[in-house]
Design a protein around this motif. Structure first.
Motif, PDB file in Angstrom:
ATOM      1  N   GLU B  58       0.728  -1.146  -0.031  1.00 42.88           N
ATOM      2  CA  GLU B  58       0.069   0.023  -0.022  1.00 42.88           C
ATOM      3  C   GLU B  58       0.836   1.121  -0.010  1.00 42.88           C
ATOM      4  N   LEU B  59       2.133   1.329   0.383  1.00 43.33           N
ATOM      5  CA  LEU B  59       3.162   2.244  -0.084  1.00 43.33           C
ATOM      6  C   LEU B  59       3.743   2.152  -1.189  1.00 43.33           C
ATOM      7  N   THR B  60       3.432   1.512  -2.191  1.00 44.27           N
ATOM      8  CA  THR B  60       4.196   0.981  -3.235  1.00 44.27           C
ATOM      9  C   THR B  60       3.310   1.452  -4.502  1.00 44.27           C
ATOM     10  N   PHE B  61       3.876   2.082  -5.372  1.00 42.38           N
ATOM     11  CA  PHE B  61       2.946   2.847  -6.726  1.00 42.38           C
ATOM     12  C   PHE B  61       3.829   2.530  -7.859  1.00 42.38           C
ATOM     13  N   ALA B  62       3.135   2.030  -8.876  1.00 40.92           N
ATOM     14  CA  ALA B  62       3.900   1.837 -10.142  1.00 40.92           C
ATOM     15  C   ALA B  62       3.013   2.511 -11.339  1.00 40.92           C
ATOM     16  N   THR B  63       3.771   2.845 -12.352  1.00 43.21           N
ATOM     17  CA  THR B  63       3.488   3.172 -13.594  1.00 43.21           C
ATOM     18  C   THR B  63       4.525   2.604 -14.732  1.00 43.21           C
ATOM     19  N   SER B 104      -3.989   2.167 -19.551  1.00 43.50           N
ATOM     20  CA  SER B 104      -5.448   2.576 -19.579  1.00 43.50           C
ATOM     21  C   SER B 104      -5.993   3.434 -18.527  1.00 43.50           C
ATOM     22  N   SER B 105      -4.933   3.794 -17.564  1.00 45.24           N
ATOM     23  CA  SER B 105      -5.306   4.627 -16.451  1.00 45.24           C
ATOM     24  C   SER B 105      -5.231   5.999 -16.755  1.00 45.24           C
ATOM     25  N   PRO B 106      -6.064   6.783 -16.087  1.00 48.63           N
ATOM     26  CA  PRO B 106      -6.212   8.257 -16.331  1.00 48.63           C
ATOM     27  C   PRO B 106      -4.879   8.976 -15.719  1.00 48.63           C
ATOM     28  N   HIS B 107      -4.622   8.154 -14.951  1.00 45.29           N
ATOM     29  CA  HIS B 107      -3.098   8.741 -14.053  1.00 45.29           C
ATOM     30  C   HIS B 107      -1.829   8.129 -14.557  1.00 45.29           C
ATOM     31  N   GLN B 108      -1.856   7.402 -15.670  1.00 47.55           N
ATOM     32  CA  GLN B 108      -0.455   7.190 -16.053  1.00 47.55           C
ATOM     33  C   GLN B 108       0.151   8.361 -16.457  1.00 47.55           C
ATOM     34  N   GLY B 109       1.764   8.399 -16.508  1.00 43.11           N
ATOM     35  CA  GLY B 109       2.410   9.288 -16.914  1.00 43.11           C
ATOM     36  C   GLY B 109       3.855   9.113 -16.243  1.00 43.11           C
ATOM     37  N   ILE B 110       4.539  10.029 -16.619  1.00 41.88           N
ATOM     38  CA  ILE B 110       6.092   9.767 -15.799  1.00 41.88           C
ATOM     39  C   ILE B 110       6.069   9.789 -14.368  1.00 41.88           C
ATOM     40  N   ILE B 111       6.459   8.819 -13.767  1.00 40.80           N
ATOM     41  CA  ILE B 111       6.479   8.773 -12.449  1.00 40.80           C
ATOM     42  C   ILE B 111       6.550   9.887 -11.322  1.00 40.80           C
ATOM     43  N   HIS B 112       7.621  10.822 -12.065  1.00 43.26           N
ATOM     44  CA  HIS B 112       8.026  11.951 -11.261  1.00 43.26           C
ATOM     45  C   HIS B 112       6.930  13.089 -11.277  1.00 43.26           C
ATOM     46  N   VAL B 113       6.031  12.944 -12.513  1.00 42.63           N
ATOM     47  CA  VAL B 113       5.162  13.940 -12.633  1.00 42.63           C
ATOM     48  C   VAL B 113       3.871  13.455 -12.067  1.00 42.63           C
ATOM     49  N   ILE B 114       3.393  12.078 -11.976  1.00 39.11           N
ATOM     50  CA  ILE B 114       2.079  11.649 -11.289  1.00 39.11           C
ATOM     51  C   ILE B 114       2.203  11.694  -9.965  1.00 39.11           C
ATOM     52  N   SER B 115       3.282  11.260  -9.523  1.00 36.45           N
ATOM     53  CA  SER B 115       3.218  10.994  -7.759  1.00 36.45           C
ATOM     54  C   SER B 115       2.958  12.507  -7.257  1.00 36.45           C
ATOM     55  N   PRO B 116       3.651  13.453  -7.558  1.00 32.69           N
ATOM     56  CA  PRO B 116       3.252  14.755  -6.762  1.00 32.69           C
ATOM     57  C   PRO B 116       1.790  15.173  -7.291  1.00 32.69           C
ATOM     58  N   ASP B 117       1.690  14.902  -8.454  1.00 31.55           N
ATOM     59  CA  ASP B 117      -0.071  15.439  -8.696  1.00 31.55           C
ATOM     60  C   ASP B 117      -0.843  14.821  -7.955  1.00 31.55           C
ATOM     61  N   LEU B 118      -0.510  13.546  -7.811  1.00 31.75           N
ATOM     62  CA  LEU B 118      -1.616  12.621  -7.256  1.00 31.75           C
ATOM     63  C   LEU B 118      -1.650  12.892  -5.545  1.00 31.75           C
ATOM     64  N   GLY B 119      -0.726  13.433  -5.115  1.00 32.89           N
ATOM     65  CA  GLY B 119      -0.433  13.739  -3.744  1.00 32.89           C
ATOM     66  C   GLY B 119       0.078  12.557  -2.849  1.00 32.89           C
ATOM     67  N   GLN B 381      -1.021  11.520 -18.471  1.00 30.95           N
ATOM     68  CA  GLN B 381      -2.440  11.676 -18.875  1.00 30.95           C
ATOM     69  C   GLN B 381      -3.399  12.772 -18.357  1.00 30.95           C
ATOM     70  N   ALA B 382      -3.045  13.151 -16.909  1.00 29.85           N
ATOM     71  CA  ALA B 382      -3.811  13.968 -16.215  1.00 29.85           C
ATOM     72  C   ALA B 382      -3.643  15.500 -16.783  1.00 29.85           C
ATOM     73  N   VAL B 383      -2.098  15.526 -16.981  1.00 32.76           N
ATOM     74  CA  VAL B 383      -1.641  16.841 -17.549  1.00 32.76           C
ATOM     75  C   VAL B 383      -2.396  17.278 -19.066  1.00 32.76           C
ATOM     76  N   LYS B 384      -2.393  15.990 -19.990  1.00 33.14           N
ATOM     77  CA  LYS B 384      -2.689  16.099 -21.232  1.00 33.14           C
ATOM     78  C   LYS B 384      -4.187  16.644 -21.172  1.00 33.14           C
ATOM     79  N   LYS B 385      -4.989  15.914 -20.491  1.00 33.16           N
ATOM     80  CA  LYS B 385      -6.567  16.220 -20.364  1.00 33.16           C
ATOM     81  C   LYS B 385      -6.655  17.530 -19.842  1.00 33.16           C
TER      82      LYS B 385
END
Ligand code: SF4
Lengths: 203, 470
Positions: B58-63, B104-119, B381-385
């Motif tokens: 639960e502390l591990t996140f992948a893309t 297929s996830s709306p949160h896919q992206g460069i790991i260093h972009v998505i992790s901060p954006d997801l909080g 993908q979130a930045v793109k949207k």
């Protein structure tokens, strides 16, 4: 991990500072999902010509350096990415010891996890090694981690500086995970304390 | 006066020591483990061989980001080995219970972009990833650094890491950043001054008014490239800018206000001692362009490619000589005379929404030169949207930019976005190493607006000459 005690072998040279991990192993070879088999791709864009033949201008390709197990190179070796494919490819090619005036942090660390000994010597000592190796075909060094010394037949003697922890791990071929697992109670205790004051991360 | 003043790094380090013994490295706890497809398969394989599980999934996140094509997502991936690597990640995440943001996830992206954006990246945490640009997350006042695959396996198995305590390095920036000079120019110029090994063995804290006035996106650009100065990590103290950014993010803490109170205690205490300190004056900075094959080989856009005599250090001179020959440049060439074939706006350094907004603001009503192919690859993908909702894609497409799907893309050219030998690119990424964007390809690192201006003019131009930045 294969323990490192003593390595006696032919020395080869890479006369460039700031050799980055993109040069050690270019990205097109990072797609493998295995740990082995990276040796043929080491320094790929330098070792081979565009036609895929051995590049005669790349010093390491010379006949006299074949079978080398010790690499002497310049400052800031291994800068760039964290890819462990870099030490994997060096190891797979046959290197057990890399000697340079300085190394990039992550690369330096990664070496110890793979049974490669990185040795930091002064610029002057490196210069001496470059000269001696070029003068004598088949020049060898003896790297003795137990004695913490590098010696040569022609009388060179350098000190190997590593921390006692790094030395023990290499000498015994210890893997970090088993060391940490021995502290399981400490990890549990830490996690329990964290739960008591729930940090924002635990939802 | 605080007794025993501590640096932010020391506070975070002390809060994460699980075990220490004299003469040995410390065992520290890891709060966030980020994973991508390239540096993880061998680590999961190691777990399998040893019969271990992931201690805290639960502390591990992948893309998946490095390999992914940036063309139409509905098409199959042609590169079989890339596809295999991505499948391996999906399979591993499924088997070990790790959250994966896949294609297929709306949160896919460069790991260093998505992790901060997801909080997921928060102040005070330890964050690691098998990727050197993990230093990005330090922008939030987290201790974040890149690790190798053996260490990835170690964190998966134990949620901790054996680490020597690094030294601390304060980069204190003063003065006022002039218009047209971006966060990217600031960090490039710092690397130019301290060198690619200047931060070796240290955790850098960036401080001073010019840092405080940066947005979170800009702070991430600065910390992202601290690894290019050889630092273990880069950090910026959290403040109200950080807190405002994190509010309402998907994974932000539920008890947000209490968390924010804790974050406010993190900044270095007045009088805290750093092992090393440097002062930088931002007042006279100009937009930067790299001319060589490492990020320290950089000059102001209004300068010339340096002469070899300018290098007093033997190693630097050798490097420069080789770099000039690789880059096909000559000492004395004005930087603005360098013509380019490609522009790449993307990467974990400069592909966040703000970067794209600035590029669009500049590009509006202009046209990409007919001699240039200019591609824009949103960081996620979130930045793109979001960019599409704001009409950024339309402005850019009208100006002749190629608008793509998210990923690392031409930052390291592991996917099909590869340059040909000899092609020259103005790139907003972080590395200009030989062959980085394709064997024989020539990379110049610049800020997003400088890249956009080069796309329009077909060569480097001083962004300060355009009125709108004033
Ligand atoms: S964008 Fe470039 S630097 Fe960033 S993670 Fe991807 S490959 Fe690495």
């Amino acid at each position: 991990m294969k323990p490192f005690k003593v390595e006696e072998g032919i020395v080869t040279l890479l006369d460039l500072p700031n050799v980055d991990t993109d040069q050690i192993i270019p990205k097109q070879f990072l797609k493998r999902i295995e740990r082995s088999g990276f040796g043929p791709f080491l320094f790929f864009d330098w070792r081979f010509t565009k036609e895929g033949t051995l590049n005669p201008d790349f010093e390491m390709n010379a006949e006299r350096y074949q079978g080398a197990s010790i690499l002497v190179t310049r400052a800031n070796f291994g800068c760039g990415s964290s890819r462990e494919h870099a030490p994997w490819s060096l190891l797979d090619y046959g290197f057990r010891c890399i000697i340079a005036p300085s190394f990039a942090d992550i690369f330096y660390n990664n070496c110890f996890k793979n049974g490669i000994l990185p040795v930091q010597l002064s610029e002057t000592e490196i210069e001496t090694l470059f000269n001696r190796v070029r003068e004598t075909s088949g020049y060898t060094l003896r790297v003795d981690l137990e004695q913490e010394k590098i010696t040569s037949d022609d009388g060179l003697c350098f000190e190997v500086k590593v921390t006692p922890f790094q030395r023990t791990c290499l000498l015994k071929g210890l893997d970090d995970i088993s060391l940490t697992v021995a502290h399981e109670d400490k990890i549990k205790e830490f996690e329990a304390n964290q739960m008591r004051v729930p940090p924002p991360l635990l939802k | 006066m605080i007794k025993n003043p501590k640096t932010m790094f020391e506070k975070i380090w002390a809060a994460h020591v699980v075990h220490e013994e004299p003469g040995k490295p410390s065992l520290i706890y890891i709060d966030r483990h980020l994973i991508h497809e390239v540096t993880s398969p061998q680590a999961f394989e190691g777990l399998r061989l040893a019969g271990r599980s992931v201690r805290r999934p639960e502390l591990t996140f992948a893309t998946m980001d490095h390999n992914v094509p940036t063309s139409d997502r509905s098409l199959p991936i042609l590169d079989k080995t890339s596809a295999r690597q991505m499948e391996a990640l999906s399979e591993n995440c499924r088997a070990f219970g790790v959250t994966l943001f896949d294609l297929s996830s709306p949160h896919q992206g460069i790991i260093h972009v998505i992790s901060p954006d997801l909080g997921l990246t928060l102040p005070g945490l330890t964050v690691v990833c098998g990727d050197s640009h993990t230093s990005t997350h330090g922008a939030f006042g987290a201790l974040a650094f890149g690790i190798g695959t053996s260490e990835v396996e170690h964190v998966l198995a134990t949620q901790s890491l054996i680490q020597e305590k690094p030294k601390t390095f304060l980069i204190d920036i003063n003065g006022k950043r002039p218009p047209g000079v971006e966060a990217k120019d600031l960090i490039l110029s710092i690397i130019g001054q301290i060198g690619t090994g200047g931060g070796a063995g240290t955790v850098i804290e960036f401080a001073g008014e010019p840092i405080r006035s940066l947005s979170m996106e800009e702070r991430m650009t600065v910390c992202n490239m601290s690894i290019e100065a050889g630092a273990r990590a880069g950090m910026i103290a959290p403040d109200e800018t950080t807190i405002t950014f994190l509010k309402n993010r998907l994974y932000a803490p539920i008890d947000f206000d209490r968390a924010a109170e804790e974050w406010r205690t993190l900044p270095s205490d007045p009088g805290a001692n750093f092992d090393q300190t440097t002062q930088i004056d931002a007042t006279f900075l100009a937009p930067q362009v790299t001319w060589g094959t490492n990020p320290a080989q950089v000059v102001s856009v209004d300068a010339k490619v340096p002469s070899l005599e300018a290098f007093s250090d033997e190693n630097d001179r050798k490097s420069a000589e080789r770099a000039l020959s690789y880059m096909g440049l000559h000492s004395g060439d004005p930087v603005e005379s360098i013509k380019i074939d490609h522009v790449f706006i993307g990467s974990c350094t400069n592909a966040r929404i703000e970067d794209l907004r600035r590029v669009a603001k500049f590009a509006k009503g202009k046209k990409v030169s007919s001699k240039v192919h200019a591609m824009v690859v949103p960081g996620s993908q979130a930045v793109k949207k979001l960019a599409e909702e704001e009409g950024i894609d339309r402005i850019l497409k009208e100006a002749g930019f190629d608008w793509r799907e998210s990923g690392c893309s031409m930052c390291l050219a592991m996917n099909p976005d590869v340059l040909k030998p000899g092609e020259r690119c103005a790139s907003t990424s972080n590395r200009n190493f030989e062959g980085r964007q394709g064997a024989g390809a020539r990379t110049h690192l610049v800020s997003p607006v400088m890249a956009a201006a080069a796309a329009v003019e077909g060569h480097f131009v001083d962004i300060r000459q355009y009125d709108q930045v004033q």
